[in-house]
Structures are given as C-alpha cells and as structure tokens.
Design a protein around this motif. Structure first.
Motif, PDB file in Angstrom:
ATOM      1  N   SER A  46       1.010  -1.070   0.097  1.00  0.00           N
ATOM      2  CA  SER A  46      -0.014  -0.172   0.067  1.00  0.00           C
ATOM      3  C   SER A  46       0.726   1.243  -0.032  1.00  0.00           C
ATOM      4  CB  SER A  46      -0.664  -0.007   1.158  1.00  0.00           C
ATOM      5  OG  SER A  46      -1.764  -0.835   1.133  1.00  0.00           O
ATOM      6  N   LEU A  51      -1.278   4.110  -1.840  1.00  0.00           N
ATOM      7  CA  LEU A  51      -2.504   3.971  -1.174  1.00  0.00           C
ATOM      8  C   LEU A  51      -2.346   4.512   0.414  1.00  0.00           C
ATOM      9  CD1 LEU A  51      -3.428   0.370  -2.373  1.00  0.00           C
ATOM     10  CD2 LEU A  51      -4.366   2.689  -3.130  1.00  0.00           C
ATOM     11  N   LEU A  52      -1.317   4.476   1.118  1.00  0.00           N
ATOM     12  CA  LEU A  52      -0.902   4.921   2.307  1.00  0.00           C
ATOM     13  C   LEU A  52       0.163   5.681   2.292  1.00  0.00           C
ATOM     14  CD1 LEU A  52      -0.931   1.687   4.903  1.00  0.00           C
ATOM     15  CD2 LEU A  52      -2.552   3.814   4.934  1.00  0.00           C
ATOM     16  N   ARG A  78      -1.931   6.922  -9.392  1.00  0.00           N
ATOM     17  CA  ARG A  78      -2.432   5.506  -9.173  1.00  0.00           C
ATOM     18  C   ARG A  78      -3.034   5.124 -10.273  1.00  0.00           C
ATOM     19  NH1 ARG A  78      -3.624   7.137  -3.803  1.00  0.00           N
ATOM     20  NH2 ARG A  78      -6.023   7.624  -4.606  1.00  0.00           N
ATOM     21  N   PHE A  84      -3.474  -2.378  -9.795  1.00  0.00           N
ATOM     22  CA  PHE A  84      -3.605  -2.943  -8.697  1.00  0.00           C
ATOM     23  C   PHE A  84      -4.395  -4.351  -8.578  1.00  0.00           C
ATOM     24  CE2 PHE A  84      -3.121   1.326  -7.239  1.00  0.00           C
ATOM     25  CZ  PHE A  84      -2.203   1.376  -6.112  1.00  0.00           C
ATOM     26  N   PHE A  86      -6.033  -6.371  -5.741  1.00  0.00           N
ATOM     27  CA  PHE A  86      -5.923  -6.597  -4.570  1.00  0.00           C
ATOM     28  C   PHE A  86      -6.075  -8.162  -3.978  1.00  0.00           C
ATOM     29  CE2 PHE A  86      -7.942  -2.671  -5.608  1.00  0.00           C
ATOM     30  CZ  PHE A  86      -6.984  -1.846  -4.860  1.00  0.00           C
ATOM     31  N   GLN A  90     -12.512  -7.544  -5.149  1.00  0.00           N
ATOM     32  CA  GLN A  90     -13.002  -6.250  -4.990  1.00  0.00           C
ATOM     33  C   GLN A  90     -13.650  -5.613  -6.538  1.00  0.00           C
ATOM     34  OE1 GLN A  90     -13.135  -5.283  -2.350  1.00  0.00           O
ATOM     35  NE2 GLN A  90     -11.287  -4.078  -1.362  1.00  0.00           N
TER      36      GLN A  90
ATOM     37  N   ALA B 300      -8.889   4.148  -4.581  1.00  0.00           N
ATOM     38  CA  ALA B 300      -7.721   3.136  -5.025  1.00  0.00           C
ATOM     39  C   ALA B 300      -7.232   2.941  -6.399  1.00  0.00           C
ATOM     40  CB  ALA B 300      -7.738   1.783  -4.484  1.00  0.00           C
ATOM     41  N   PRO B 389      -7.873   5.608   0.509  1.00  0.00           N
ATOM     42  CA  PRO B 389      -7.607   4.619  -0.822  1.00  0.00           C
ATOM     43  C   PRO B 389      -7.360   3.302  -0.084  1.00  0.00           C
ATOM     44  CG  PRO B 389      -6.194   6.488  -1.001  1.00  0.00           C
ATOM     45  CD  PRO B 389      -7.198   6.932   0.154  1.00  0.00           C
ATOM     46  N   SER B 390      -6.680   3.381   0.832  1.00  0.00           N
ATOM     47  CA  SER B 390      -6.259   2.011   1.407  1.00  0.00           C
ATOM     48  C   SER B 390      -7.311   1.145   2.117  1.00  0.00           C
ATOM     49  CB  SER B 390      -5.125   2.438   2.597  1.00  0.00           C
ATOM     50  OG  SER B 390      -5.831   3.071   3.505  1.00  0.00           O
ATOM     51  N   SER B 391      -8.528   2.047   2.128  1.00  0.00           N
ATOM     52  CA  SER B 391      -9.561   0.961   2.881  1.00  0.00           C
ATOM     53  C   SER B 391      -9.877  -0.122   1.748  1.00  0.00           C
ATOM     54  CB  SER B 391     -10.727   1.829   2.960  1.00  0.00           C
ATOM     55  OG  SER B 391     -11.192   2.482   2.005  1.00  0.00           O
ATOM     56  N   ALA B 392      -9.750   0.091   0.521  1.00  0.00           N
ATOM     57  CA  ALA B 392      -9.901  -1.200  -0.427  1.00  0.00           C
ATOM     58  C   ALA B 392      -9.251  -2.220  -0.131  1.00  0.00           C
ATOM     59  CB  ALA B 392      -9.778  -0.459  -1.871  1.00  0.00           C
ATOM     60  N   MET B 393      -7.900  -2.071   0.442  1.00  0.00           N
ATOM     61  CA  MET B 393      -7.186  -3.486   0.743  1.00  0.00           C
ATOM     62  C   MET B 393      -7.916  -4.243   1.670  1.00  0.00           C
ATOM     63  SD  MET B 393      -4.276  -2.870  -0.989  1.00  0.00           S
ATOM     64  CE  MET B 393      -3.134  -3.986  -0.182  1.00  0.00           C
TER      65      MET B 393
END
Lengths: 213, 399
Positions: A46, A51-52, A78, A84, A86, A90, B300, B389-393
């Motif tokens: 991430s 993403l983080l 991004r 990505f 995951f 998703q 994300a 966006p990290s919540s998608a992980m």
C-alpha cells in the motif's frame, strides 16, 4: 529508478508495522515480498502503491518524491501509472465483468478501450463471461477479472497482493506467466505472495520476517 | 463517470425509483396547485377589473345565485320592466347604467354553438363592460346579424354561427375576463329582443301580450367613486322589486372560499414535499456507511476526492432531476385536467396563468428541489473525501 522506498516506516497508533525499509525497483524488474502473516507485506504494498503514506521516510516515483504530491496528484498517479490486484478481487457487484474492467478507464475519462478490455479478458479465459455479474463468477474468475482491470491502462508498475490465491495450479501457472510477461515489456512487478513458484521467478525478493526489528 | 453514476442508480433501482416517485409526486402536486391557484387568482382579479360594474341589478324574484350570474354562462331567463333602468339611473350616487337582456341559445339545432349558452343583449349606446374587451369593438356598430362571443365559447372571428335558426357572423372573440362573459354570446340588445320574439318559452315567461322590447334582464351600475356603495345599493332596492348584487362582495366571498380550499390542498402538497425531502435525506445520509467499500475502491483505482463528490452529487442530480421533470409533466397534466374540470363546472373564474409565470414556477420548483438535493448530498459528498484509498485493501467483495 522507477520506484524507490527510502527509510520507510509505518505505524498504526503505537504499533510500528514497518521500519526503515529501503528498496529500488527499475523498469523491467520484479520484486516478491514475502513474510509471515502480520509482517506488513500488504502495508508495504500500500505504501509503494501510494494507497498509504509512510509515517517516516518517503516513496520516490521516477526519481521524484511523492511526499509533496497533493491527494489529487496521487490519485492520478495511481490511475495512470499503477495497476492493483487486491487480495480480495474487489469487483463492483452492479457492473458486468467487462464494465468492471473498464472502471479505471472511466475514471481516467479514456474512451475506446473496450476492445482492449475484451482482449485481456479473452487472454484470461473469460471471453464467455463478459456480460456476467460478479456474483455469477467463481472466486478464481473474479480474481482474473481483477487482473484484467489492473492491466487495462498498461501501468508502469503492477502491485499484486496474493494474486494466485484461490486459483487451481493450472490457472495459477497461467496467471504467473501473464504477470511475468510484464517485466519483459519494461514494466515493474511487485508481488506479495506465499506462492513459491511466483517467488522463485521474481528478480528480487524482500523477506519481511525480521522487518519489525 | 456518468456511466458509473447510472450503474450505481440502476443497481439500487428500488431505492432510486422510490426517490424519483416521491420527488415527482410532490413536485407534481405543488406545480398543479400553483397553476390552479394562479389561474383562479388571475381569473378573479381580471374578472373584478373587467366586469366594470360595481353593482348588478336584477329582478327581485331572481332564483339564480349571484355567483352563477356573475361567473357562469348558464342561461338566466330573468326579466323586469325596462323603465326601471331610468329610475335606477336617477338614484343619487349612480354614475352610469347600462341595461342587458338575456336569452339563451338552443342546443338541439344542427350547427348551433355547443350547449345552452346565455345570449346577452347589451346596449351599444351605454355599454362599457362588453365593448372594452373585444378587438375593434369600441367604435364599431354591430349589425343585427353580428355577434361577439366570450373567450370560453367555441367560435372563431369571421365564421358563421347558427343561433335560434339564424345564421350569424362572429365579429370577434372577447378577451378572457374570468366572468360569465367568457361563456356568453353577445349581441346588440334590440337584436336579441327581436330573436326572442321567435322563442315560445320566452313569450310564456314574459306573459301574454308582452313584448321583449319592454323588458330588460339586468342593469349594470357604476357608482360615483365617492359614493357609499352600500347606501347606493340600498337606495336602488327601494326603487322597485329588484335585487342588487355587489360585485366586490361576491368576488371577496369567492376569493375567501377559494383560499380556504387551496390552503388545505397546499397543506397536502407541502406534506408530500416534506416526505420527498425526508426521503432524499434518508437516501443520501446512509451512503457513507453503505458504500464505503465501493468508494474506497474507486479511490484506490484513481478517483480523486472531486470525482467521488461528482459521483454522489451526480446521483442526487439525476434522481432529483428525473423526479422534478416527471413531476412537472405530471403537474402540467393534472393542472390541465383540473382546469378542464373546473371550466366544465364553472365553479371558479379561471384564466390560464401566463407562460412567463409558469416558466418562473418551473424554474423555482426545479431550483428548490435542486437545492434540497444538493444539501442532502453535501454531507455524504464531504464524508467521501475522508475515505482512504487504502480502505480498499481491507474490504471484502463489494455488492
């Protein structure tokens, strides 16, 4: 360098997950991140995928620090440069397989990619599932749809979190082939995986077993 | 982006449809009510202005309600001796008078104007209430075979109409007044009297040996502006067996009744609007919880905070826009049906509101509901910016 992590640390509250991670990734290279559960593999993915944000240290993309980028600039990066896959596929339940794959293109306001989306799905053995909804697919099929979505905009870096989970050996092998074609096309691949086959083919390996310390 | 918004709405089609219907019903009700209220108010105002008479004097034994006389074109076969007009004209406070003679058209004859319509004979020499509202009538002398028709009567200037067996030429159509004039056919008083001589039932009504030329049906009275209308009316009633109708009293009474009816209906409309607003807020306030996973995934995959806001506001705009559009259409049709019914009943004076006012009502309604939708969607749109966006992980599949 395409992607660099410079002394990257990340904490959640008082718990430090990653500390002083450094890595460089050039175009055409692949990296497999391994380690036990909870070692911070997905967190590092991430961080690298923007993403983080790291608590300390910084991520560089094409030699430039991403720290100063605005939220919108990070989003666009991004969308245009990263793909990505995951750990959970998703997919959006209301969208057909084809439209799920086209989501990044819609967000990028790019038209005319439907043919490419169909081609990718055909390559992944889903040509007969284009109009199906996600709930009509097996977990393995969903994962392949997520792969097609990640590859549609031809990103320069693809991040994949356990991409072969839930796939039988044959499908896992086909997916591995597809992913490892990316470095040969000048793109970078970052994998989080327990799959020894995938790890073995990676150009670089980062084991986070002792990363906390 | 629009495609994503559209899919999001169609995926929750029951909720979306409920929201659209709720908005459409309230917009439709409010718009129809506005059109009716505006039309009736305009009808009353114009009617009061164009009637031109402060008092209407009719025979004392008139069995017809004042509202019927003033606002409907129903035949009113009422008669009194013509000498009464001179007596009324001499009453202190009376500025001018004009006599009218009523008959009625036939409705059985082929090619007659439809329905039994009041045939009004006016005195071209003294009239001020009819000739003022027809194009080119002011200085024109009508021939015995020429008629003027009210705005509510089927008739076209230049065409022929057959009344009581006579072929008559329609000279002009009066502007809408909102009063009984709209549903009347008008001719010079002597021409109506001449026609009346051929009607057997009128001969019975007037009595054997009596000639229509000796009778009138009503006298329009304009009072001196400084005179007390009540006192003048009382003085006229002492002249003979007559009944005095005060136009302002009748109009005021109708206005009060109309307001009461419309306020009750408006209450219903506002309740429906409130229900629609609650529905919009309920729909949008739950979004940050319901769709955290979906929004996280979009973030994300590269959606900016602005993109998410556009998605949410786009949904609100489409739902509300569809509701308002359907509602306006519904309201327009409802308004037309109610208008047609009211005209059929002739219960209220009614003049269609102008296009500019109707357009303004459409804009105001659309803007009001647009604002409500914007306010309802604003909070979830703001919350969406906080979705990392990290919540998608961490999310499972997004249904």
């Amino acid at each position: 360098m395409l992607l660099q992590a410079v002394n990257v640390s990340r904490s959640f509250g008082r718990e430090q997950i990653l500390r002083d991670i450094c890595l460089d990734l050039a175009p055409g290279e692949s990296l497999a991140i391994t380690g036990p559960s909870g070692s911070g593999k997905s967190t590092l993915l991430s961080l690298l995928g923007l993403l983080l944000e790291p608590t300390f240290g910084e991520i560089l993309f094409e030699g430039k620090s991403t720290r100063a980028l605005s939220d919108d600039q990070r989003s666009r990066l991004r969308n245009r440069s990263f793909g990505f896959i995951f750990q959970n596929p998703q997919l959006i339940g209301s969208l057909s397989v084809l439209h799920n794959v086209l989501v990044p293109a819609r967000l990028a306001r790019k038209r005319g990619l439907e043919a490419e989306a169909r081609r990718l799905l055909t390559t992944l053995g889903l040509s007969h599932r284009l109009e199906h909804l996600p709930h009509q697919l097996s977990i393995g099929q969903k994962r392949r749809v997520a792969v097609a979505r990640a590859l549609l905009l031809e990103p320069v870096v693809v991040f994949a979190d356990e991409p072969t989970n839930d796939l039988d050996a044959e499908r896992a092998g086909q997916l591995g082939e597809l992913l490892y074609q990316l470095p040969s096309q000048g793109r970078a691949l970052v994998l989080v995986t327990h799959d020894r086959g995938l790890v073995g083919r990676a150009g670089h390996r980062l084991d986070l077993s002792g990363a906390r310390t | 982006m629009l495609e994503i918004v559209w899919h999001s709405l169609t995926r929750r089609w029951v909720q979306s449809l409920a929201t659209v219907i709720s908005v459409a019903v309230s917009v439709g009700m409010l718009f129809a009510l506005y059109r009716l209220y505006a039309g009736a108010s305009l009808g009353l105002d114009v009617g009061a202005r164009r009637l031109g008479a402060d008092l209407l004097v009719v025979p004392g034994n008139t069995p017809v309600e004042p509202e019927t006389l003033l606002f409907t074109g129903a035949p009113a076969n009422i008669y009194m001796r013509r000498e009464l007009e001179q007596k009324i004209a001499k009453v202190p406070g009376v500025r001018r008078t004009s006599a009218q003679f009523f008959a009625q058209t036939l409705n059985e004859t082929c090619c007659s104007l439809s329905g039994a319509t009041r045939l009004v004979g006016f005195d071209p020499a003294t009239d001020w209430s009819v000739q003022a509202w027809g194009t080119g009538l002011r200085d024109r002398v009508l021939q015995p075979n020429q008629i003027v028709v009210g705005a509510g009567v089927e008739g076209v200037a230049g065409n022929k109409a057959y009344i009581l067996g006579q072929a008559l030429q329609v000279v002009t159509v009066l502007q809408a007044t909102g009063t009984s004039l709209d549903y009347s056919v008008l001719m010079p008083i002597d021409a109506v009297r001449a026609l009346s001589r051929t009607i057997p039932y009128l001969r019975v009504l007037l009595g054997k040996g009596n000639d229509p030329a000796d009778f009138i049906s009503a006298v329009l009275v304009e009072t001196d502006p400084r005179a007390d209308k009540d006192a003048v009316a009382a003085a006229i009633e002492r002249v003979g067996d007559v009944r005095v109708i005060k136009a302002s009293d009748v109009l005021g009474s109708i206005k009060q009744q109309m307001k009461a009816v419309f306020f009750i209906m408006l209450g219903g409309g506002l309740l429906a609007a409130l229900a629609a607003i609650v529905q919009l807020f309920a729909r949008f306030s739950s979004l940050p919880w319901d769709r955290k996973g979906e929004w996280g995934l979009y973030r994300a995959l590269g959606a900016t905070r602005g993109d998410l806001k556009r998605l949410i506001l786009g949904e609100a705009a489409i739902l509300t826009g569809a509701g308002v559009a359907i509602g306006l259409l519904l309201g327009g049709v409802l308004g037309l049906l109610a208008h047609a019914w009211l005209q059929g009943q002739r219960a209220f004076p009614f003049i269609e509101a102008s296009w500019s006012k109707t357009a303004l009502a459409i804009v105001v309604t659309a803007a009001a509901f647009g604002l409500v939708a914007l306010v309802a969607a604003w909070w979830p749109a703001r919350q969406s910016g906080r979705i990392a966006p990290s919540s998608a992980m961490a999310m499972a599949d997004i249904d």
